[in-house]
Scaffold this active site. Structure first.
Site, PDB file in Angstrom:
ATOM      1  N   ARG A   6       0.831  -1.207   0.000  1.00  0.00           N
ATOM      2  CA  ARG A   6       0.000   0.000   0.000  1.00  0.00           C
ATOM      3  C   ARG A   6       0.867   1.259   0.000  1.00  0.00           C
ATOM      4  O   ARG A   6       0.554   2.247  -0.680  1.00  0.00           O
ATOM      5  CB  ARG A   6      -0.924  -0.022   1.220  1.00  0.00           C
ATOM      6  CG  ARG A   6      -1.886   1.158   1.306  1.00  0.00           C
ATOM      7  CD  ARG A   6      -2.935   0.914   2.365  1.00  0.00           C
ATOM      8  NE  ARG A   6      -3.839   2.057   2.485  1.00  0.00           N
ATOM      9  CZ  ARG A   6      -3.915   2.843   3.554  1.00  0.00           C
ATOM     10  NH1 ARG A   6      -3.142   2.601   4.607  1.00  0.00           N
ATOM     11  NH2 ARG A   6      -4.745   3.859   3.587  1.00  0.00           N
ATOM     12  N   HIS A  14       0.748   4.282  -2.774  1.00  0.00           N
ATOM     13  CA  HIS A  14       0.486   5.666  -2.382  1.00  0.00           C
ATOM     14  C   HIS A  14       1.650   6.576  -2.758  1.00  0.00           C
ATOM     15  O   HIS A  14       1.441   7.767  -3.017  1.00  0.00           O
ATOM     16  CB  HIS A  14       0.204   5.737  -0.884  1.00  0.00           C
ATOM     17  CG  HIS A  14      -1.183   5.325  -0.512  1.00  0.00           C
ATOM     18  ND1 HIS A  14      -1.940   5.988   0.418  1.00  0.00           N
ATOM     19  CD2 HIS A  14      -1.967   4.309  -0.966  1.00  0.00           C
ATOM     20  CE1 HIS A  14      -3.128   5.408   0.530  1.00  0.00           C
ATOM     21  NE2 HIS A  14      -3.156   4.382  -0.297  1.00  0.00           N
ATOM     22  N   ASN A  46      -3.183   9.013   4.229  1.00  0.00           N
ATOM     23  CA  ASN A  46      -1.965   8.275   4.559  1.00  0.00           C
ATOM     24  C   ASN A  46      -1.717   8.082   6.051  1.00  0.00           C
ATOM     25  O   ASN A  46      -0.739   7.437   6.433  1.00  0.00           O
ATOM     26  CB  ASN A  46      -0.744   8.978   3.957  1.00  0.00           C
ATOM     27  CG  ASN A  46      -0.658   8.812   2.459  1.00  0.00           C
ATOM     28  OD1 ASN A  46      -1.257   7.899   1.892  1.00  0.00           O
ATOM     29  ND2 ASN A  46       0.078   9.692   1.802  1.00  0.00           N
ATOM     30  N   HIS A  77      -5.915  -5.423  -2.982  1.00  0.00           N
ATOM     31  CA  HIS A  77      -6.814  -5.391  -1.827  1.00  0.00           C
ATOM     32  C   HIS A  77      -7.015  -6.775  -1.221  1.00  0.00           C
ATOM     33  O   HIS A  77      -7.703  -6.901  -0.205  1.00  0.00           O
ATOM     34  CB  HIS A  77      -8.173  -4.802  -2.223  1.00  0.00           C
ATOM     35  CG  HIS A  77      -8.139  -3.330  -2.458  1.00  0.00           C
ATOM     36  ND1 HIS A  77      -9.202  -2.629  -2.999  1.00  0.00           N
ATOM     37  CD2 HIS A  77      -7.174  -2.406  -2.237  1.00  0.00           C
ATOM     38  CE1 HIS A  77      -8.889  -1.350  -3.100  1.00  0.00           C
ATOM     39  NE2 HIS A  77      -7.669  -1.191  -2.646  1.00  0.00           N
TER      40      HIS A  77
END
Length: 329
Positions: free
Chosen positions: A59, A63, A91, A201
């Site tokens: 993740r 990001h 975040n 995910h």
């Protein structure tokens, strides 16, 4: 005016990115030949102590790449009057930064001043997926034994700018399919990349805040999103609403959330996806067909995911090799 504003926003986002044409899988072959094994050990050591590490690193890389390209700007600390990306609203739930810091220290000990933090994060994300593909109790000894892996192009540079205000560019869990397509297209990523990367995910944990829009006050006529399976919705409400939206309340992304597999896509078709953005993949014929393809074949998903990860991680935008991932030189 609205159309002009949208165009200017798109141009501003695109101006922060460039294609990683100078990247190479053997970039450090002569200057730091053992870099991958050093990083792999840092990731493996952390993951054996905390099973949430692989999802966190994957993740974090995503990001990072979606803001100014894969330049490790997400690793920079806030300083003075500047609030950095890691402290932006999307975040604040990122964690495991210490894994990258530990890897950087080990790499600096072996090859000082050579390897960028951006490359370390890209390699750590790859290793996270490999680790996430292991179910064995002997995980620490099997890091490279049969899981999906790939050669990560290297040669990224680290960025000097990190702004929390720019994290609004990250695709939100409430996005519909049009918003998702636009967000990915701004970064040169296709609809297939969107569907394949959404499969990430399958790892990790989600806080209730990311899907509460689907289980409470959905709209003016119904409290729960009717596209969620009733028993699944009831389970989510029991977990989230009963805890009064406690800060750490949440659920695993899927029942096999520590394993990298194609369960995520199967859940979408069972009406058991967590996010609006997950369910949105079924709202467009092409994305629905791709999701069905990946639900039916783990191999097809894995191949598509690897292709899209390489493409996403090759979006560059940095200028230096940081000595410390938390601060600019």
């Amino acid at each position: 005016m609205a159309a002009m504003s949208a165009l200017l926003t798109s141009l501003l986002i695109l101006s922060n990115f460039s294609l990683g044409t100078s990247l190479s899988s053997n970039y450090y072959a002569k200057t730091c030949p053992n870099v991958e094994s050093v990083i792999r050990k840092a990731v493996r050591d952390a993951a054996t102590r905390d099973k949430k590490v692989p999802a966190a690193l994957l993740r974090m890389h995503f990001h990072d790449c979606f803001i100014r390209g894969c330049d490790a700007s997400v690793l920079l600390d806030s300083k003075g009057k500047n609030t950095a990306e890691k402290d932006g609203p999307p975040n604040v739930s990122l964690h495991a930064f210490y894994v990258i810091d530990n890897a950087k220290k080990a790499v600096e000990a072996a090859c000082p001043g050579i390897v960028s933090c951006a490359d370390i994060l890209a390699l750590a994300a790859r290793d996270a997926v490999v680790l996430g593909s292991k179910r064995s109790m002997f995980l620490m000894f099997l890091v490279q034994s049969g899981g999906p892996s790939w050669d990560v192009p290297k040669g990224r540079k680290d960025g000097r700018t990190s702004k929390a205000s720019e994290t609004i560019q990250l695709p939100a869990p409430t996005f519909n399919i049009s918003q998702l397509q636009q967000s990915f297209a701004h970064r040169g990523l296709s609809l297939e990349d969107l569907v394949a990367l959404s499969g990430g995910h399958t790892l990790g944990f989600s806080h209730c805040s990311s899907f509460k829009n689907r289980i409470h006050n959905f709209n003016s006529t119904t409290d729960v999103d009717p596209s969620i399976h009733p028993s699944f919705a009831a389970s989510l409400r029991s977990t989230c609403l009963a805890k009064n939206n406690a800060k750490n309340a949440g659920v695993p992304m899927d029942p096999s959330s520590t394993s990298f597999d194609n369960t995520y896509y199967k859940l979408i078709f069972q009406q058991k996806a967590l996010f609006s953005s997950d369910k949105a993949l079924l709202d467009f014929p092409k994305s629905k067909n791709l999701a069905m393809k990946f639900a039916s074949s783990k191999d097809a998903f894995t191949k598509a995911f690897i292709k899209s990860m390489i493409k996403m991680s090759s979006i560059t935008g940095g200028q230096e090799v940081r000595k410390d991932c938390k601060v600019v030189n």
